[in-house]
Design a protein around this motif. Structure first.
Motif, PDB file in Angstrom:
ATOM      1  N   VAL A   1       2.681  -4.769   2.751  1.00  0.00           N
ATOM      2  CA  VAL A   1       1.652  -5.426   3.569  1.00  0.00           C
ATOM      3  C   VAL A   1       1.663  -6.951   3.438  1.00  0.00           C
ATOM      4  CG1 VAL A   1      -0.145  -4.936   1.847  1.00  0.00           C
ATOM      5  CG2 VAL A   1      -0.811  -5.440   4.200  1.00  0.00           C
TER       6      VAL A   1
ATOM      7  N   PHE B   1       4.129   0.928   2.046  1.00  0.00           N
ATOM      8  CA  PHE B   1       3.956  -0.061   3.114  1.00  0.00           C
ATOM      9  C   PHE B   1       3.844  -1.471   2.546  1.00  0.00           C
ATOM     10  CE2 PHE B   1       1.016  -2.262   6.137  1.00  0.00           C
ATOM     11  CZ  PHE B   1       1.951  -2.413   7.143  1.00  0.00           C
TER      12      PHE B   1
ATOM     13  N   PRO C   1      -2.022 -11.513  14.547  1.00  0.00           N
ATOM     14  CA  PRO C   1      -2.379 -10.245  15.179  1.00  0.00           C
ATOM     15  C   PRO C   1      -3.093  -9.292  14.214  1.00  0.00           C
ATOM     16  CG  PRO C   1      -0.058 -10.765  15.537  1.00  0.00           C
ATOM     17  CD  PRO C   1      -0.581 -11.767  14.567  1.00  0.00           C
ATOM     18  N   SER C   2      -3.813  -8.366  14.783  1.00  0.00           N
ATOM     19  CA  SER C   2      -4.455  -7.311  14.015  1.00  0.00           C
ATOM     20  C   SER C   2      -3.397  -6.550  13.222  1.00  0.00           C
ATOM     21  CB  SER C   2      -5.169  -6.396  15.009  1.00  0.00           C
ATOM     22  OG  SER C   2      -5.749  -5.341  14.325  1.00  0.00           O
ATOM     23  N   GLY C   3      -3.685  -6.311  11.943  1.00  0.00           N
ATOM     24  CA  GLY C   3      -2.735  -5.575  11.109  1.00  0.00           C
ATOM     25  C   GLY C   3      -1.692  -6.447  10.434  1.00  0.00           C
ATOM     26  N   SER C   4      -1.806  -7.777  10.602  1.00  0.00           N
ATOM     27  CA  SER C   4      -0.774  -8.650  10.034  1.00  0.00           C
ATOM     28  C   SER C   4      -0.989  -8.946   8.545  1.00  0.00           C
ATOM     29  CB  SER C   4      -0.677  -9.954  10.837  1.00  0.00           C
ATOM     30  OG  SER C   4      -1.911 -10.612  10.881  1.00  0.00           O
ATOM     31  N   GLY C   5      -2.131  -8.539   8.000  1.00  0.00           N
ATOM     32  CA  GLY C   5      -2.359  -8.714   6.566  1.00  0.00           C
ATOM     33  C   GLY C   5      -3.357  -9.802   6.209  1.00  0.00           C
ATOM     34  N   LYS C   6      -4.081 -10.306   7.193  1.00  0.00           N
ATOM     35  CA  LYS C   6      -5.030 -11.407   6.952  1.00  0.00           C
ATOM     36  C   LYS C   6      -6.144 -10.986   5.981  1.00  0.00           C
ATOM     37  CE  LYS C   6      -6.175 -11.687  11.318  1.00  0.00           C
ATOM     38  NZ  LYS C   6      -5.419 -10.501  11.799  1.00  0.00           N
ATOM     39  N   SER C   7      -6.776  -9.847   6.267  1.00  0.00           N
ATOM     40  CA  SER C   7      -7.873  -9.391   5.403  1.00  0.00           C
ATOM     41  C   SER C   7      -7.361  -9.072   4.008  1.00  0.00           C
ATOM     42  CB  SER C   7      -8.539  -8.138   5.990  1.00  0.00           C
ATOM     43  OG  SER C   7      -9.157  -8.440   7.209  1.00  0.00           O
ATOM     44  N   THR C   8      -6.199  -8.462   3.949  1.00  0.00           N
ATOM     45  CA  THR C   8      -5.628  -8.108   2.646  1.00  0.00           C
ATOM     46  C   THR C   8      -5.389  -9.373   1.820  1.00  0.00           C
ATOM     47  OG1 THR C   8      -4.569  -6.170   3.617  1.00  0.00           O
ATOM     48  CG2 THR C   8      -3.708  -6.939   1.505  1.00  0.00           C
TER      49      THR C   8
ATOM     50  N   TYR D   1       0.900  -1.158   0.000  1.00  0.00           N
ATOM     51  CA  TYR D   1       0.000   0.000   0.000  1.00  0.00           C
ATOM     52  C   TYR D   1       0.930   1.196   0.000  1.00  0.00           C
ATOM     53  CZ  TYR D   1      -4.058  -2.830   1.554  1.00  0.00           C
ATOM     54  OH  TYR D   1      -5.085  -3.731   1.660  1.00  0.00           O
TER      55      TYR D   1
HETATM   56  P1  ADP Z   1      -5.578  -7.803   9.426  1.00  0.00           P
HETATM   57  O1  ADP Z   1      -6.783  -8.235   8.681  1.00  0.00           O
HETATM   58  O2  ADP Z   1      -4.609  -8.897   9.712  1.00  0.00           O
HETATM   59  O3  ADP Z   1      -5.912  -7.046  10.681  1.00  0.00           O
HETATM   60  P2  ADP Z   1      -5.196  -5.986   7.203  1.00  0.00           P
HETATM   61  O4  ADP Z   1      -4.958  -6.803   6.003  1.00  0.00           O
HETATM   62  O5  ADP Z   1      -6.537  -5.387   7.377  1.00  0.00           O
HETATM   63  O6  ADP Z   1      -4.748  -6.786   8.511  1.00  0.00           O
HETATM   64  O7  ADP Z   1      -4.165  -4.785   7.237  1.00  0.00           O
HETATM   65  C1  ADP Z   1      -2.771  -4.984   7.181  1.00  0.00           C
HETATM   66  C2  ADP Z   1      -2.076  -3.657   7.238  1.00  0.00           C
HETATM   67  O8  ADP Z   1      -2.341  -2.921   6.059  1.00  0.00           O
HETATM   68  C3  ADP Z   1      -2.516  -2.772   8.404  1.00  0.00           C
HETATM   69  O9  ADP Z   1      -1.380  -2.110   8.903  1.00  0.00           O
HETATM   70  C4  ADP Z   1      -3.453  -1.784   7.764  1.00  0.00           C
HETATM   71  O10 ADP Z   1      -3.448  -0.571   8.444  1.00  0.00           O
HETATM   72  C5  ADP Z   1      -2.896  -1.647   6.370  1.00  0.00           C
HETATM   73  N1  ADP Z   1      -3.950  -1.380   5.368  1.00  0.00           N
HETATM   74  C6  ADP Z   1      -5.060  -2.091   5.180  1.00  0.00           C
HETATM   75  N2  ADP Z   1      -5.782  -1.605   4.158  1.00  0.00           N
HETATM   76  C7  ADP Z   1      -5.098  -0.532   3.698  1.00  0.00           C
HETATM   77  C8  ADP Z   1      -5.313   0.429   2.647  1.00  0.00           C
HETATM   78  N3  ADP Z   1      -6.387   0.351   1.847  1.00  0.00           N
HETATM   79  N4  ADP Z   1      -4.398   1.381   2.477  1.00  0.00           N
HETATM   80  C9  ADP Z   1      -3.292   1.464   3.256  1.00  0.00           C
HETATM   81  N5  ADP Z   1      -3.024   0.602   4.263  1.00  0.00           N
HETATM   82  C10 ADP Z   1      -3.914  -0.383   4.482  1.00  0.00           C
END
Ligand code: ADP
Ligand code: MG
Length: 240
Positions: free
Chosen positions: A16, A14, A35-42, A11
């Motif tokens: 990710v 960053f 952990p939260s922010g580890s990239g699971k959703s991405t 991103y």
């Molecule tokens: P998780 O689901 O594990 O909590 P995410 O995949 O949501 O993690 O996010 C991983 C990292 O990417 C986090 O630091 C988040 O802040 C960042 N992030 C998520 N979406 C975006 C975006 N659209 N733009 C910039 N950073 C993002």
């Protein structure tokens, strides 16, 4: 069925997702934790191209997800996704929520779509809610509608992003039961969840992510009893 080969995603500056290598077979149930922010959703969102990857190769059934020639609608039709916050249309009934995509995208007739919708509403245990609006349902019921909506497209893959983390504790079980049944029927599933009972009962594999990397992959019993990575140990000690 799903293959990540040296996938990276940024991103902006960053980083990710870092060098993700992952192969998921047809019928496999994979639970992703970390952990939260580890990239699971991405990672999940890359699978149906809600996010695009920066480099590497991501294929679904041998179709390259990020190839310009790939029909993205065709691809998405085949992948159901269930989110933490249900994402139902508030001004449509349960039945309309479930039938809209089959009618618009699959060009089913209203009768056909409603028949299928009722079949899946039976399956998730709330056929009596067909004519209710989302606001008239509990969180657990709304999430079951969201699952029925995904299934109505007859996908090959179902993705779940923390499907029970917005629910009151007493409603978590009813949603997990629906997901367990689906897993046992052989659906290919990728599930981000920290529900250990679910993982132990139906997951073929646990994937532990931290800071955008897959740090560990193991069978659930093995992983929970004896995580190899220090960060996985630390993480488990915090959530359990
Ligand atoms: P998780 O689901 O594990 O909590 P995410 O995949 O949501 O993690 O996010 C991983 C990292 O990417 C986090 O630091 C988040 O802040 C960042 N992030 C998520 N979406 C975006 C975006 N659209 N733009 C910039 N950073 C993002
Ligand atoms: Mg997330």
């Amino acid at each position: 069925m799903i293959q990540f080969a040296a996938v990276n995603k940024y991103y902006g500056d960053f980083h990710v997702l870092k060098d993700i290598n992952l192969k998921i077979e047809k019928g496999e149930v994979v639970v992703v934790i970390g952990p939260s922010g580890s990239g699971k959703s991405t990672m999940l969102r890359c699978i149906n191209r809600l996010e695009s990857i920066t480099d590497g190769k991501l294929t679904i059934n041998n179709t390259e997800v990020n190839d310009k020639k790939t029909d993205i609608n065709q691809l998405r039709r085949n992948i159901g996704m269930v989110f933490q916050h249900f994402n139902l249309y508030p001004h449509k009934t349960v039945l309309e929520n479930i039938t809209i995509a089959p009618i618009m995208v699959l060009k089913q007739t209203k009768e056909e779509a409603e028949k299928t919708a009722m079949y899946f509403l039976e399956k998730v245990g709330i056929p009596d809610k067909a004519n209710s609006y989302p606001s008239q349902l509990s969180g657990g019921q709304q999430q079951r509608v969201a699952i029925a909506r995904g299934l109505a497209m007859k996908p090959d893959i179902m993705l779940f992003d923390e499907p029970t983390s917005a629910l009151d504790p007493e409603m978590i079980g009813e949603v997990l039961d629906v997901m367990k049944a689906l897993a046992k029927e052989g659906m290919t599933m990728v599930v981000v969840t920290h529900e250990m009972g679910f993982a132990k009962e139906v997951a073929d594999r646990i994937i532990f992510m931290d800071h955008g990397q897959i740090l560990e992959q193991a069978k659930p019993a093995e992983f929970y009893a004896n995580p190899k990575e220090e960060r996985a140990r630390l993480f488990l000690s915090r959530i359990l």
